[in-house]
Scaffold this motif. Sequence first.
Motif, PDB file in Angstrom:
ATOM      1  N   SER A  91      -4.646  -0.562  -3.456  1.00  0.00           N
ATOM      2  CA  SER A  91      -4.769   0.182  -2.215  1.00  0.00           C
ATOM      3  C   SER A  91      -3.923   1.450  -2.330  1.00  0.00           C
ATOM      4  O   SER A  91      -3.076   1.566  -3.226  1.00  0.00           O
ATOM      5  CB  SER A  91      -4.279  -0.660  -1.037  1.00  0.00           C
ATOM      6  N   SER A  93      -1.526   2.374  -0.419  1.00  0.00           N
ATOM      7  CA  SER A  93      -0.132   1.984  -0.227  1.00  0.00           C
ATOM      8  C   SER A  93       0.453   1.409  -1.506  1.00  0.00           C
ATOM      9  O   SER A  93       1.572   1.749  -1.912  1.00  0.00           O
ATOM     10  CB  SER A  93      -0.026   0.963   0.904  1.00  0.00           C
ATOM     11  N   GLU A  94      -0.293   0.542  -2.171  1.00  0.00           N
ATOM     12  CA  GLU A  94       0.169  -0.060  -3.432  1.00  0.00           C
ATOM     13  C   GLU A  94       0.288   0.996  -4.527  1.00  0.00           C
ATOM     14  O   GLU A  94       1.208   0.957  -5.346  1.00  0.00           O
ATOM     15  CB  GLU A  94      -0.797  -1.159  -3.865  1.00  0.00           C
ATOM     16  N   THR A  97       3.449   2.928  -4.089  1.00  0.00           N
ATOM     17  CA  THR A  97       4.584   2.115  -4.545  1.00  0.00           C
ATOM     18  C   THR A  97       4.681   2.131  -6.061  1.00  0.00           C
ATOM     19  O   THR A  97       5.771   2.271  -6.631  1.00  0.00           O
ATOM     20  CB  THR A  97       4.446   0.663  -4.046  1.00  0.00           C
ATOM     21  N   LYS A 122      -1.751   7.957   5.561  1.00  0.00           N
ATOM     22  CA  LYS A 122      -1.356   6.838   6.415  1.00  0.00           C
ATOM     23  C   LYS A 122      -2.560   6.205   7.104  1.00  0.00           C
ATOM     24  O   LYS A 122      -2.601   5.000   7.317  1.00  0.00           O
ATOM     25  CB  LYS A 122      -0.327   7.313   7.433  1.00  0.00           C
ATOM     26  N   LYS A 123      -3.538   7.020   7.411  1.00  0.00           N
ATOM     27  CA  LYS A 123      -4.753   6.513   8.052  1.00  0.00           C
ATOM     28  C   LYS A 123      -5.543   5.613   7.107  1.00  0.00           C
ATOM     29  O   LYS A 123      -6.244   4.687   7.538  1.00  0.00           O
ATOM     30  CB  LYS A 123      -5.618   7.685   8.506  1.00  0.00           C
ATOM     31  N   HIS A 124      -5.443   5.873   5.827  1.00  0.00           N
ATOM     32  CA  HIS A 124      -6.258   5.149   4.841  1.00  0.00           C
ATOM     33  C   HIS A 124      -5.419   4.277   3.916  1.00  0.00           C
ATOM     34  O   HIS A 124      -5.908   3.831   2.879  1.00  0.00           O
ATOM     35  CB  HIS A 124      -7.046   6.158   3.990  1.00  0.00           C
ATOM     36  N   LYS A 125      -4.170   3.984   4.283  1.00  0.00           N
ATOM     37  CA  LYS A 125      -3.221   3.364   3.359  1.00  0.00           C
ATOM     38  C   LYS A 125      -3.657   2.004   2.836  1.00  0.00           C
ATOM     39  O   LYS A 125      -3.255   1.589   1.745  1.00  0.00           O
ATOM     40  CB  LYS A 125      -1.843   3.252   4.005  1.00  0.00           C
ATOM     41  N   ASP A 126      -4.497   1.283   3.596  1.00  0.00           N
ATOM     42  CA  ASP A 126      -4.915  -0.050   3.159  1.00  0.00           C
ATOM     43  C   ASP A 126      -6.230  -0.039   2.382  1.00  0.00           C
ATOM     44  O   ASP A 126      -6.693  -1.091   1.921  1.00  0.00           O
ATOM     45  CB  ASP A 126      -5.044  -0.987   4.371  1.00  0.00           C
ATOM     46  N   LYS A 127      -6.844   1.122   2.234  1.00  0.00           N
ATOM     47  CA  LYS A 127      -8.105   1.223   1.497  1.00  0.00           C
ATOM     48  C   LYS A 127      -7.850   1.196  -0.005  1.00  0.00           C
ATOM     49  O   LYS A 127      -6.910   1.824  -0.492  1.00  0.00           O
ATOM     50  CB  LYS A 127      -8.844   2.513   1.851  1.00  0.00           C
ATOM     51  N   PRO A 128      -8.706   0.488  -0.762  1.00  0.00           N
ATOM     52  CA  PRO A 128      -8.593   0.567  -2.222  1.00  0.00           C
ATOM     53  C   PRO A 128      -8.913   1.987  -2.695  1.00  0.00           C
ATOM     54  O   PRO A 128      -9.841   2.621  -2.174  1.00  0.00           O
ATOM     55  CB  PRO A 128      -9.653  -0.423  -2.722  1.00  0.00           C
TER      56      PRO A 128
END
Length: 214
Positions: A91, A93-94, A97, A122-128
């Motif tokens: 994602s 976010s990952e 990191t 931030k809006k798309h942080k969980d998208k792969p």
Amino acid sequence: MKIVEAKRVTKRFMGVKVLDDVTLDIGPGEQIAMMGPNGAGKTTLVRAILGFYHLDGGTIRVEGHNPAKERVKVLESISFIPQLPPPVKLSISELLTYVHRSTGVDKERVVSQAEAMELDIKKHKDKPFFKLSGGMKQKLLIAIALARRSRLLIFDEPTANLDPKARERFYSLLSSLEYEHASIFITHRLEEVEGLVNRKIYMDLGKVVDDERI
């Protein structure tokens, strides 16, 4: 010290020379358009600089280091934006990191550069990453590259997936960089980067056939 020094570099694949006695150096402040037809050797030269290949002849040094033998050290100095973004399954976010842990770059600096490219991380942080559009992938990779403040920036067809507005923002960001670095733009469209570059290198059949400072 030169950032890149290549001396009489030769590389063969299946007995065919794809780099043929290439000699060039790249110093701080040089912004290079690297041009030539498909198969000219541009990508092979860049991959050799990145440490992908052991050479059949000659030497390459990046900040004094051998890319093939000291690849980790060399990659600390380089940010590379490929024409085709890699199929990363992390994602966003990952990925941030991972970038932080592997390079030490602060995540907020990447976020800031992405916002400058009009990408809301931030809006798309969980998208792969691999599910993002081509333009979004390109913007994020550019943001990571610029946030790293690398000594050498390499862009392979950097605006291929960007709309005209995003291209303008990309050029503006590059023009505003205030630290000592060099850039290579692998491109078939000189007019797109003409305002940014001060050197043109033309390759064909594995050789540098023209090298002009402008």
